[in-house]
Design a protein around this motif. Structure first.
Motif, PDB file in Angstrom:
ATOM      1  N   GLU A   1     -13.974 -42.699  30.165  1.00  0.00           N
ATOM      2  CA  GLU A   1     -13.069 -42.812  29.013  1.00  0.00           C
ATOM      3  C   GLU A   1     -13.224 -44.150  28.306  1.00  0.00           C
ATOM      4  OE1 GLU A   1      -9.223 -42.154  30.653  1.00  0.00           O
ATOM      5  OE2 GLU A   1      -9.707 -40.115  31.277  1.00  0.00           O
ATOM      6  N   LYS A   2     -13.675 -45.181  29.021  1.00  0.00           N
ATOM      7  CA  LYS A   2     -13.846 -46.514  28.449  1.00  0.00           C
ATOM      8  C   LYS A   2     -15.267 -46.721  27.915  1.00  0.00           C
ATOM      9  CE  LYS A   2     -10.619 -48.196  31.864  1.00  0.00           C
ATOM     10  NZ  LYS A   2     -10.459 -48.938  33.097  1.00  0.00           N
ATOM     11  N   GLU A   3     -16.062 -45.684  27.986  1.00  0.00           N
ATOM     12  CA  GLU A   3     -17.466 -45.775  27.570  1.00  0.00           C
ATOM     13  C   GLU A   3     -17.574 -46.037  26.080  1.00  0.00           C
ATOM     14  OE1 GLU A   3     -21.055 -42.549  27.190  1.00  0.00           O
ATOM     15  OE2 GLU A   3     -19.811 -42.476  28.974  1.00  0.00           O
ATOM     16  N   GLU A   4     -18.498 -46.922  25.718  1.00  0.00           N
ATOM     17  CA  GLU A   4     -18.775 -47.230  24.316  1.00  0.00           C
ATOM     18  C   GLU A   4     -20.198 -46.825  23.979  1.00  0.00           C
ATOM     19  OE1 GLU A   4     -18.029 -51.338  23.607  1.00  0.00           O
ATOM     20  OE2 GLU A   4     -15.957 -51.226  24.302  1.00  0.00           O
ATOM     21  N   GLU A   5     -20.445 -46.589  22.716  1.00  0.00           N
ATOM     22  CA  GLU A   5     -21.785 -46.222  22.257  1.00  0.00           C
ATOM     23  C   GLU A   5     -22.721 -47.410  22.424  1.00  0.00           C
ATOM     24  OE1 GLU A   5     -24.375 -43.410  21.086  1.00  0.00           O
ATOM     25  OE2 GLU A   5     -22.232 -43.027  21.155  1.00  0.00           O
ATOM     26  N   HIS A   6     -23.937 -47.135  22.881  1.00  0.00           N
ATOM     27  CA  HIS A   6     -24.939 -48.185  23.064  1.00  0.00           C
ATOM     28  C   HIS A   6     -25.395 -48.704  21.715  1.00  0.00           C
ATOM     29  CE1 HIS A   6     -28.811 -50.008  24.164  1.00  0.00           C
ATOM     30  NE2 HIS A   6     -28.263 -50.174  25.357  1.00  0.00           N
ATOM     31  N   ALA A   7     -25.742 -49.981  21.647  1.00  0.00           N
ATOM     32  CA  ALA A   7     -26.148 -50.613  20.390  1.00  0.00           C
ATOM     33  C   ALA A   7     -27.393 -49.961  19.787  1.00  0.00           C
ATOM     34  CB  ALA A   7     -26.399 -52.095  20.614  1.00  0.00           C
ATOM     35  N   LEU A   8     -28.261 -49.395  20.613  1.00  0.00           N
ATOM     36  CA  LEU A   8     -29.496 -48.788  20.113  1.00  0.00           C
ATOM     37  C   LEU A   8     -29.399 -47.261  19.987  1.00  0.00           C
ATOM     38  CD1 LEU A   8     -32.098 -50.902  22.114  1.00  0.00           C
ATOM     39  CD2 LEU A   8     -31.386 -51.184  19.751  1.00  0.00           C
ATOM     40  N   ALA A   9     -28.196 -46.714  20.075  1.00  0.00           N
ATOM     41  CA  ALA A   9     -28.036 -45.257  20.010  1.00  0.00           C
ATOM     42  C   ALA A   9     -28.492 -44.689  18.668  1.00  0.00           C
ATOM     43  CB  ALA A   9     -26.589 -44.878  20.278  1.00  0.00           C
ATOM     44  N   GLY A  10     -28.396 -45.468  17.608  1.00  0.00           N
ATOM     45  CA  GLY A  10     -28.810 -45.004  16.292  1.00  0.00           C
ATOM     46  C   GLY A  10     -30.273 -45.285  15.971  1.00  0.00           C
ATOM     47  N   SER A  11     -31.027 -45.745  16.952  1.00  0.00           N
ATOM     48  CA  SER A  11     -32.439 -46.043  16.730  1.00  0.00           C
ATOM     49  C   SER A  11     -33.233 -44.750  16.534  1.00  0.00           C
ATOM     50  CB  SER A  11     -33.000 -46.852  17.899  1.00  0.00           C
ATOM     51  OG  SER A  11     -33.046 -46.067  19.060  1.00  0.00           O
ATOM     52  N   PRO A  12     -34.460 -44.833  16.039  1.00  0.00           N
ATOM     53  CA  PRO A  12     -35.245 -43.619  15.781  1.00  0.00           C
ATOM     54  C   PRO A  12     -35.437 -42.720  17.001  1.00  0.00           C
ATOM     55  CG  PRO A  12     -36.270 -45.488  14.720  1.00  0.00           C
ATOM     56  CD  PRO A  12     -35.139 -46.027  15.555  1.00  0.00           C
ATOM     57  N   LEU A  13     -35.457 -43.280  18.211  1.00  0.00           N
ATOM     58  CA  LEU A  13     -35.619 -42.466  19.417  1.00  0.00           C
ATOM     59  C   LEU A  13     -34.363 -42.479  20.288  1.00  0.00           C
ATOM     60  CD1 LEU A  13     -39.263 -43.439  20.458  1.00  0.00           C
ATOM     61  CD2 LEU A  13     -38.501 -41.378  19.302  1.00  0.00           C
ATOM     62  N   GLY A  14     -33.227 -42.824  19.715  1.00  0.00           N
ATOM     63  CA  GLY A  14     -31.977 -42.889  20.466  1.00  0.00           C
ATOM     64  C   GLY A  14     -31.534 -41.520  20.960  1.00  0.00           C
ATOM     65  N   ASP A  15     -30.909 -41.482  22.108  1.00  0.00           N
ATOM     66  CA  ASP A  15     -30.348 -40.271  22.712  1.00  0.00           C
ATOM     67  C   ASP A  15     -31.420 -39.217  22.999  1.00  0.00           C
ATOM     68  OD1 ASP A  15     -28.188 -39.017  23.874  1.00  0.00           O
ATOM     69  OD2 ASP A  15     -27.623 -37.966  22.027  1.00  0.00           O
ATOM     70  N   TYR A  16     -32.591 -39.657  23.393  1.00  0.00           N
ATOM     71  CA  TYR A  16     -33.694 -38.779  23.809  1.00  0.00           C
ATOM     72  C   TYR A  16     -34.090 -37.777  22.737  1.00  0.00           C
ATOM     73  CZ  TYR A  16     -32.520 -40.675  28.362  1.00  0.00           C
ATOM     74  OH  TYR A  16     -32.261 -41.518  29.392  1.00  0.00           O
TER      75      TYR A  16
ATOM     76  N   VAL B   1     -35.071 -34.902  13.009  1.00  0.00           N
ATOM     77  CA  VAL B   1     -35.602 -33.600  13.405  1.00  0.00           C
ATOM     78  C   VAL B   1     -34.412 -32.743  13.827  1.00  0.00           C
ATOM     79  CG1 VAL B   1     -37.116 -32.377  14.987  1.00  0.00           C
ATOM     80  CG2 VAL B   1     -37.790 -34.612  14.118  1.00  0.00           C
ATOM     81  N   GLY B   2     -34.212 -31.621  13.128  1.00  0.00           N
ATOM     82  CA  GLY B   2     -33.039 -30.795  13.362  1.00  0.00           C
ATOM     83  C   GLY B   2     -33.049 -30.004  14.658  1.00  0.00           C
TER      84      GLY B   2
ATOM     85  N   LEU C   1     -43.187 -37.275  23.842  1.00  0.00           N
ATOM     86  CA  LEU C   1     -44.587 -37.567  23.505  1.00  0.00           C
ATOM     87  C   LEU C   1     -44.751 -38.995  22.983  1.00  0.00           C
ATOM     88  CD1 LEU C   1     -45.634 -34.226  21.771  1.00  0.00           C
ATOM     89  CD2 LEU C   1     -46.284 -35.024  24.046  1.00  0.00           C
ATOM     90  N   ILE C   2     -43.835 -39.420  22.126  1.00  0.00           N
ATOM     91  CA  ILE C   2     -43.898 -40.781  21.594  1.00  0.00           C
ATOM     92  C   ILE C   2     -43.693 -41.792  22.714  1.00  0.00           C
ATOM     93  CG2 ILE C   2     -42.737 -42.441  20.077  1.00  0.00           C
ATOM     94  CD1 ILE C   2     -42.177 -39.996  18.202  1.00  0.00           C
ATOM     95  N   GLY C   3     -42.734 -41.511  23.607  1.00  0.00           N
ATOM     96  CA  GLY C   3     -42.486 -42.407  24.736  1.00  0.00           C
ATOM     97  C   GLY C   3     -43.678 -42.533  25.657  1.00  0.00           C
ATOM     98  N   VAL C   4     -44.323 -41.406  25.963  1.00  0.00           N
ATOM     99  CA  VAL C   4     -45.517 -41.443  26.821  1.00  0.00           C
ATOM    100  C   VAL C   4     -46.628 -42.219  26.126  1.00  0.00           C
ATOM    101  CG1 VAL C   4     -47.391 -40.008  27.748  1.00  0.00           C
ATOM    102  CG2 VAL C   4     -45.028 -39.374  28.153  1.00  0.00           C
ATOM    103  N   GLY C   5     -46.814 -41.979  24.847  1.00  0.00           N
ATOM    104  CA  GLY C   5     -47.854 -42.688  24.109  1.00  0.00           C
ATOM    105  C   GLY C   5     -47.625 -44.193  24.075  1.00  0.00           C
ATOM    106  N   LEU C   6     -46.381 -44.606  23.817  1.00  0.00           N
ATOM    107  CA  LEU C   6     -46.073 -46.035  23.783  1.00  0.00           C
ATOM    108  C   LEU C   6     -46.224 -46.678  25.158  1.00  0.00           C
ATOM    109  CD1 LEU C   6     -42.942 -46.066  21.428  1.00  0.00           C
ATOM    110  CD2 LEU C   6     -45.235 -46.907  20.919  1.00  0.00           C
ATOM    111  N   THR C   7     -45.805 -45.961  26.194  1.00  0.00           N
ATOM    112  CA  THR C   7     -45.925 -46.490  27.555  1.00  0.00           C
ATOM    113  C   THR C   7     -47.386 -46.639  27.952  1.00  0.00           C
ATOM    114  OG1 THR C   7     -43.811 -45.491  28.167  1.00  0.00           O
ATOM    115  CG2 THR C   7     -45.291 -46.108  29.967  1.00  0.00           C
TER     116      THR C   7
END
Length: 104
Positions: free
Chosen positions: A43-58, A63-64, A75-81
């Motif tokens: 209940e005390k959880e807050e949204e992460h600062a990077l939640a609105g980033s292009p790859l936020g929230d997995y 993309v709808g 795919l982007i995560g694997v490529g960057l890693t």
């Protein structure tokens, strides 16, 4: 030649897991999230600062379709890693080769 085949196979398996198999991951909360919900901590959880980033929230922003968005994010995560790890190993290998030749 076997090393190249191994890395090619590793890349293919990684991309399949990230892009396809990730669709079948459970959407149920994991153990930590469940305990946090049960004990009232969530209940005390807050949204992460990077939640609105292009790859936020997995997912990929804009993309709808959730499945496509999650697959693209994987795919982007694997490529960057792989790019970061490959660059790091390449740098270390070059430094190691240069140091060995200087001592000779």
């Amino acid at each position: 030649m076997q090393t190249k085949r191994f890395f090619a196979g590793f890349l293919i398996v990684s991309l399949i897991l990230a892009g396809v198999v990730s669709h079948y991951a459970s959407s149920s909360p994991d153990g930590l999230e469940k305990v946090a919900a049960d004990k009232g901590i969530a209940e005390k959880e807050e949204e992460h600062a990077l939640a609105g980033s292009p790859l936020g929230d997995y997912g990929v922003e804009g993309v709808g379709d959730g499945r496509v968005s999650g697959g693209l994010a994987g795919l982007i995560g694997v490529g960057l890693t792989l790019a970061a790890g490959g660059g790091l190993f390449w740098t270390i290998r070059r430094r190691g080769t240069g140091a060995a030749s200087r001592t000779d």
